[in-house]
Scaffold this motif. Sequence first.
Motif, PDB file in Angstrom:
ATOM      1  N   ALA A 124       0.839  -1.216   0.000  1.00 24.39           N
ATOM      2  CA  ALA A 124       0.000   0.000   0.000  1.00 24.39           C
ATOM      3  C   ALA A 124       0.867   1.257   0.000  1.00 24.39           C
ATOM      4  CB  ALA A 124      -0.906  -0.009   1.215  1.00 24.39           C
ATOM      5  N   HIS A 125       1.891   1.266   0.878  1.00 22.69           N
ATOM      6  CA  HIS A 125       2.794   2.427   0.942  1.00 22.69           C
ATOM      7  C   HIS A 125       3.594   2.561  -0.348  1.00 22.69           C
ATOM      8  CE1 HIS A 125       2.341   2.426   5.482  1.00 22.69           C
ATOM      9  NE2 HIS A 125       2.051   3.647   5.118  1.00 22.69           N
ATOM     10  N   ARG A 126       3.939   1.401  -0.933  1.00 23.84           N
ATOM     11  CA  ARG A 126       4.718   1.417  -2.176  1.00 23.84           C
ATOM     12  C   ARG A 126       3.898   2.083  -3.290  1.00 23.84           C
ATOM     13  NH1 ARG A 126       7.029  -4.260  -3.598  1.00 23.84           N
ATOM     14  NH2 ARG A 126       8.009  -3.853  -1.594  1.00 23.84           N
ATOM     15  N   SER A 127       2.638   1.689  -3.354  1.00 26.03           N
ATOM     16  CA  SER A 127       1.755   2.238  -4.373  1.00 26.03           C
ATOM     17  C   SER A 127       1.547   3.752  -4.166  1.00 26.03           C
ATOM     18  CB  SER A 127       0.429   1.485  -4.301  1.00 26.03           C
ATOM     19  OG  SER A 127      -0.484   2.061  -5.147  1.00 26.03           O
ATOM     20  N   ASP A 128       1.422   4.165  -2.875  1.00 29.07           N
ATOM     21  CA  ASP A 128       1.287   5.603  -2.554  1.00 29.07           C
ATOM     22  C   ASP A 128       2.502   6.377  -3.066  1.00 29.07           C
ATOM     23  OD1 ASP A 128      -1.084   5.171  -1.355  1.00 29.07           O
ATOM     24  OD2 ASP A 128      -0.341   5.304   0.717  1.00 29.07           O
ATOM     25  N   LEU A 129       3.672   5.787  -2.823  1.00 28.76           N
ATOM     26  CA  LEU A 129       4.902   6.474  -3.217  1.00 28.76           C
ATOM     27  C   LEU A 129       5.020   6.577  -4.743  1.00 28.76           C
ATOM     28  CD1 LEU A 129       7.184   7.680  -1.450  1.00 28.76           C
ATOM     29  CD2 LEU A 129       8.556   5.754  -2.110  1.00 28.76           C
ATOM     30  N   TRP A 130       4.568   5.541  -5.440  1.00 25.98           N
ATOM     31  CA  TRP A 130       4.592   5.603  -6.907  1.00 25.98           C
ATOM     32  C   TRP A 130       3.719   6.770  -7.388  1.00 25.98           C
ATOM     33  CZ3 TRP A 130       3.559  -0.287  -8.289  1.00 25.98           C
ATOM     34  CH2 TRP A 130       4.689  -1.040  -7.928  1.00 25.98           C
ATOM     35  N   SER A 131       2.538   6.884  -6.783  1.00 28.54           N
ATOM     36  CA  SER A 131       1.628   7.972  -7.180  1.00 28.54           C
ATOM     37  C   SER A 131       2.284   9.320  -6.924  1.00 28.54           C
ATOM     38  CB  SER A 131       0.322   7.905  -6.384  1.00 28.54           C
ATOM     39  OG  SER A 131      -0.231   6.645  -6.496  1.00 28.54           O
ATOM     40  N   LEU A 132       2.948   9.399  -5.772  1.00 21.27           N
ATOM     41  CA  LEU A 132       3.594  10.661  -5.417  1.00 21.27           C
ATOM     42  C   LEU A 132       4.702  11.028  -6.412  1.00 21.27           C
ATOM     43  CD1 LEU A 132       3.900  12.887  -3.241  1.00 21.27           C
ATOM     44  CD2 LEU A 132       5.577  11.420  -2.153  1.00 21.27           C
ATOM     45  N   LEU A 133       5.499  10.042  -6.796  1.00 25.14           N
ATOM     46  CA  LEU A 133       6.595  10.309  -7.733  1.00 25.14           C
ATOM     47  C   LEU A 133       6.050  10.721  -9.104  1.00 25.14           C
ATOM     48  CD1 LEU A 133       9.118   7.442  -6.822  1.00 25.14           C
ATOM     49  CD2 LEU A 133       9.164   9.828  -6.104  1.00 25.14           C
ATOM     50  N   LYS A 134       4.950  10.075  -9.503  1.00 28.63           N
ATOM     51  CA  LYS A 134       4.333  10.463 -10.785  1.00 28.63           C
ATOM     52  C   LYS A 134       3.820  11.895 -10.704  1.00 28.63           C
ATOM     53  CE  LYS A 134       2.835   5.881 -12.312  1.00 28.63           C
ATOM     54  NZ  LYS A 134       1.696   4.948 -12.297  1.00 28.63           N
ATOM     55  N   LYS A 135       3.251  12.251  -9.529  1.00 25.66           N
ATOM     56  CA  LYS A 135       2.737  13.607  -9.317  1.00 25.66           C
ATOM     57  C   LYS A 135       3.886  14.630  -9.371  1.00 25.66           C
ATOM     58  CE  LYS A 135       0.565  16.071  -5.531  1.00 25.66           C
ATOM     59  NZ  LYS A 135       0.092  15.896  -4.159  1.00 25.66           N
ATOM     60  N   LEU A 136       5.002  14.287  -8.748  1.00 27.35           N
ATOM     61  CA  LEU A 136       6.160  15.201  -8.754  1.00 27.35           C
ATOM     62  C   LEU A 136       6.636  15.441 -10.185  1.00 27.35           C
ATOM     63  CD1 LEU A 136       8.290  13.886  -5.756  1.00 27.35           C
ATOM     64  CD2 LEU A 136       7.105  16.070  -5.905  1.00 27.35           C
ATOM     65  N   LYS A 137       6.601  14.379 -10.963  1.00 24.28           N
ATOM     66  CA  LYS A 137       7.049  14.486 -12.355  1.00 24.28           C
ATOM     67  C   LYS A 137       6.067  15.337 -13.168  1.00 24.28           C
ATOM     68  CE  LYS A 137       7.292  11.986 -16.540  1.00 24.28           C
ATOM     69  NZ  LYS A 137       6.933  10.806 -17.288  1.00 24.28           N
ATOM     70  N   SER A 138       4.786  15.027 -13.031  1.00 30.12           N
ATOM     71  CA  SER A 138       3.810  15.719 -13.893  1.00 30.12           C
ATOM     72  C   SER A 138       3.545  17.151 -13.437  1.00 30.12           C
ATOM     73  CB  SER A 138       2.510  14.930 -13.942  1.00 30.12           C
ATOM     74  OG  SER A 138       1.969  14.820 -12.648  1.00 30.12           O
ATOM     75  N   GLU A 139       3.455  17.372 -12.110  1.00 29.22           N
ATOM     76  CA  GLU A 139       3.099  18.721 -11.638  1.00 29.22           C
ATOM     77  C   GLU A 139       4.299  19.638 -11.475  1.00 29.22           C
ATOM     78  OE1 GLU A 139       0.668  18.482  -8.143  1.00 29.22           O
ATOM     79  OE2 GLU A 139      -0.838  17.238  -9.145  1.00 29.22           O
ATOM     80  N   LYS A 140       5.426  19.083 -11.052  1.00 26.80           N
ATOM     81  CA  LYS A 140       6.583  19.948 -10.793  1.00 26.80           C
ATOM     82  C   LYS A 140       7.670  19.820 -11.851  1.00 26.80           C
ATOM     83  CE  LYS A 140       6.149  20.940  -5.993  1.00 26.80           C
ATOM     84  NZ  LYS A 140       6.900  22.020  -5.396  1.00 26.80           N
ATOM     85  N   GLY A 141       7.507  18.852 -12.741  1.00 28.59           N
ATOM     86  CA  GLY A 141       8.481  18.687 -13.816  1.00 28.59           C
ATOM     87  C   GLY A 141       9.843  18.218 -13.344  1.00 28.59           C
ATOM     88  N   ILE A 142       9.859  17.568 -12.184  1.00 28.64           N
ATOM     89  CA  ILE A 142      11.154  17.133 -11.637  1.00 28.64           C
ATOM     90  C   ILE A 142      11.667  15.900 -12.391  1.00 28.64           C
ATOM     91  CG2 ILE A 142      12.255  16.120  -9.583  1.00 28.64           C
ATOM     92  CD1 ILE A 142      10.470  17.838  -7.876  1.00 28.64           C
ATOM     93  N   THR A 143      12.941  15.908 -12.685  1.00 32.21           N
ATOM     94  CA  THR A 143      13.590  14.745 -13.296  1.00 32.21           C
ATOM     95  C   THR A 143      13.975  13.797 -12.161  1.00 32.21           C
ATOM     96  OG1 THR A 143      14.465  16.226 -14.967  1.00 32.21           O
ATOM     97  CG2 THR A 143      15.470  14.030 -14.819  1.00 32.21           C
ATOM     98  N   ILE A 144      13.710  12.532 -12.345  1.00 28.89           N
ATOM     99  CA  ILE A 144      14.005  11.573 -11.273  1.00 28.89           C
ATOM    100  C   ILE A 144      14.916  10.470 -11.796  1.00 28.89           C
ATOM    101  CG2 ILE A 144      12.996   9.874  -9.675  1.00 28.89           C
ATOM    102  CD1 ILE A 144      10.408  11.593  -9.707  1.00 28.89           C
ATOM    103  N   VAL A 145      15.969  10.211 -11.038  1.00 25.91           N
ATOM    104  CA  VAL A 145      16.814   9.044 -11.328  1.00 25.91           C
ATOM    105  C   VAL A 145      16.692   8.131 -10.117  1.00 25.91           C
ATOM    106  CG1 VAL A 145      19.151   8.186 -11.734  1.00 25.91           C
ATOM    107  CG2 VAL A 145      18.451  10.350 -12.729  1.00 25.91           C
ATOM    108  N   MET A 146      16.285   6.904 -10.345  1.00 26.48           N
ATOM    109  CA  MET A 146      16.080   6.012  -9.206  1.00 26.48           C
ATOM    110  C   MET A 146      16.623   4.608  -9.484  1.00 26.48           C
ATOM    111  SD  MET A 146      12.006   5.271  -9.591  1.00 26.48           S
ATOM    112  CE  MET A 146      12.044   3.743  -8.694  1.00 26.48           C
ATOM    113  N   SER A 147      16.975   3.936  -8.406  1.00 20.50           N
ATOM    114  CA  SER A 147      17.383   2.542  -8.550  1.00 20.50           C
ATOM    115  C   SER A 147      16.294   1.673  -7.946  1.00 20.50           C
ATOM    116  CB  SER A 147      18.698   2.294  -7.819  1.00 20.50           C
ATOM    117  OG  SER A 147      18.496   2.414  -6.431  1.00 20.50           O
TER     118      SER A 147
END
Lengths: 318, 266
Positions: free
Chosen positions: A172-195
Amino acid sequence: MSDENIVVVQHLEKKYKSGTHAVKGISFNVKKGEIFGMLGPNGAGKTTTLQMMGTLLGITEGKIKILDYDVSAESNLVRENIGFALQEAGLDSLSTVKELITFHVKLFGFSGADVEKRVEQSLSLLDLHEYSNQMIPELSGGTQRRLDLAVSLVHDPKLLILDEPTTGLDPAHRSDLWSLLKKLKSEKGITIVMSTHYMEEADVLCDRLAIIDSGEIVAIDTPQKLKKTIGKDRIEFKLFKSLSDEQIRSMKERFDEADVSIKESFFTVKVDDGEEALLDTLKSIIEMDVKVKGTKVLRPTLDDVYLKYTGKRLEEVQ
Amino acid sequence: MRLNTILTLYVRNLKQYRRLPAVLAFSFIVPVIQYLIFSNLFNSLSDVPGNPYGGYPYYMYITPAIIILTAIFGSVNSSAALLVDLNTGYFDKLRATPASLAPQIIARFMSEFTRLSLQLFLIITVSILYHKKVSGVLELPEAGFLGLITIVILAASFGIGVVGNLVVALAFKTKSEQAVQAVFPLFFVAVFMSTAYVPDVLLPGWLQSAVIYNPSEYLIRAVRGIFLEGFTDSTLDSITIAVSCIIVLTAITSTINYRTIIKSID
């Protein structure tokens, strides 16, 4: 996503004093607004690469440029423009949530009314208001991850580096975090590099993916294109009884012989798009008077991709 | 390196101690207890024939020793908050921010110096109040307030520069509170193997020749000179030797510390 490169990594190598050759000459670019993933098992060199990008480790050979700043020569400028969340949510266990965010805002040089404003923004963005006066060790793992992200974002970084951001989190927390990262990308235009070593995470979240094995990038592309390299989708039919010789002949006439495989009471056919072709294929089989017990569409996974390029399954090497 | 970054880290480090009261209490209470017990237990030492400090009550003789002990106790504990950061991974997280490495270390030493100085002023206040209780007179030592400041600076510099550096190096190397605390007896023995509690003429012969190799002895001589005799010529000589000792030892321990830190992060 633009064509502008936020990260340029060229022939990067890391040799530890112990002799371990953790990263062996890798090169890749990350475009503005992209979520770029590094998929591989523990010990593949993902964390070492991210730590070199985040100025935490020295570079043995090669070069990393972030926002046109050289990571080795202009590390101070790099630190001012990135947010970095380590594998373990490293947080000050002697602070409350609000104290920690306030400290990070001040650390990035903000003062006066700006501090309060940014603290409020961070609490709201990561939905942390209800925890603001709570001591950090009292928070759940998921909330600590959110706080870790909050303090990494206080200065509106252009690049966010995340080392296995969902390791240890429940689904559940994992899914929440995925949504948050997608939101950061779409709303704030942040570039993300993740492992990550979660295939599903890489598949769902990443625009592009580098598959890393033993310090080397063995494949790099979008998850869809990587899976395409494996081949077609497969539709598997479970039958009530094995096919007769007559039925086998009909099957091979109806479908391309190379795409058909028959094993006892299982019949498998390769198609371009499994879901789209399912109904037509089923209809054809029923017309041949074959009794179907069940069916499923099998699509190539990133594990298949990993197997293709490394000769081993990712799940086996974890 | 921005001054503002160091200042922000410095304030944050000081605030951390609100949540580590045991560390503050431990490094203060133990020297106070020792001061009160030793002052009473060995009070008759001042009456021993041949004691060059026979003119002073014993509690005044051992005050410099207790000050140095507080500095050492406090410095051994200076790794407590750092270890919290190292073990939670927060130290590394900060390294990827403008806090980076050097400002974090500088701010840590600054905040530990401040905390230790306050603790030293506190222990000196206890000794002044004890003196009032015994003699009925509320007075500053011979060298006055300037003398007290000098004592605090000397003791805190020795504590943070020499002991603190070694302790921080050990913290980076082991990341273990127990390992760091385990070195405390070494420093404790070093203070005992000096004229901290007994004047040199009353020490056993072997120890009289050994004390000259003990760096803490030179600090104790300087602090005792300021505390009992004021800024006399011989006290100024002792201060010069003590400062030289602190500079040389701090340079050595800083080098050890620097190498250990660099090795531990790469």
